[in-house]
Design an enzyme around this catalytic site. Structure first.
Site, PDB file in Angstrom:
ATOM      1  N   HIS A   1       0.832  -1.212   0.000  1.00 30.05           N
ATOM      2  CA  HIS A   1       0.000   0.000   0.000  1.00 30.05           C
ATOM      3  C   HIS A   1       0.861   1.254   0.000  1.00 30.05           C
ATOM      4  CE1 HIS A   1      -1.901  -3.342   2.247  1.00 30.05           C
ATOM      5  NE2 HIS A   1      -2.871  -3.123   1.392  1.00 30.05           N
TER       6      HIS A   1
HETATM    7 FE1  FES Z   1       0.224  -1.940   3.778  1.00 31.54          FE
HETATM    8 FE2  FES Z   1       2.849  -2.282   3.955  1.00 31.54          FE
HETATM    9  S1  FES Z   1       1.809  -0.552   3.298  1.00 31.54           S
HETATM   10  S2  FES Z   1       1.286  -3.693   4.392  1.00 31.54           S
END
Ligand code: FES
Length: 183
Positions: A148
């Site tokens: 993410h």
């Molecule tokens: Fe979501 Fe690493 S940014 S698990």
């Protein structure tokens, strides 16, 4: 009539036997699948492995390089920070950090170049990139989590993206200049 009753009872017994056998078989299969993880957890060798510390020879990790190893079934990053990377980490005001910690708090005295962290993103647990040659180190030169988009700096502190905390520093000790014991 007694004959008729007897016949009914006989059928009933046979049916009950069948139902009992079916019930026992189902309990047996279900019981095994419930028990197996318990038995597996009690397996002494798996237990010892889960608690064991590991020793890593860091002599081949050049300044500016990082490696990924495994400890207690989790990835661990061992990074040999360049003087410039240490300087970059030290130049960041703590007020700019989401999880304020200095590089000194995250490394050992006399070995500020050795940054040792879990390779587990504090958002949802993905393994960030940046430990292998040529991998995306993110906008802050440390680690980048592709799941993410969390960016960690050269002290593996969270700087951008959804992760709430810095990469965790596990318990470790250098038993010599080249051997680090993790755990
Ligand atoms: Fe979501 Fe690493 S940014 S698990």
């Amino acid at each position: 009539t007694p004959d008729h009753d007897g016949a009914v009872e006989g059928d009933g017994v046979r049916r009950r036997d069948f139902i009992n056998i079916a019930a026992v078989s189902a309990a047996g299969v279900g019981g095994l699948s419930v028990l197996y993880p318990l038995i597996n957890q009690m397996n002494p060798s798996a237990d010892v492995l889960a608690l064991a510390s590991i020793e890593v020879d860091v002599s081949a990790i050049q300044s500016g390089q990082a490696i990924k190893t495994i400890w207690r079934k989790q990835p661990v990053f061992i990074r040999n920070l360049t003087p410039a990377e240490q300087q970059a980490a030290n130049a960041v005001p703590l007020s700019e950090l989401r999880d304020p910690q200095t590089l000194a708090e995250r490394t050992e005295e006399g070995r500020r170049n050795w940054l040792i962290t879990l390779g587990v993103c504090t958002h949802l647990g993905c393994v960030p990139l940046g430990a292998a040659e040529g991998e995306n180190k993110g906008e802050y030169g440390g680690y980048f989590c592709p799941c993410h988009g969390s960016h960690y700096d050269t002290a593996a502190r969270i700087r951008k993206g959804p992760a709430p905390l810095n990469l965790e520093v596990p318990e470790y000790t250098f038993t010599s200049d080249t051997i680090v014991q993790i755990g």
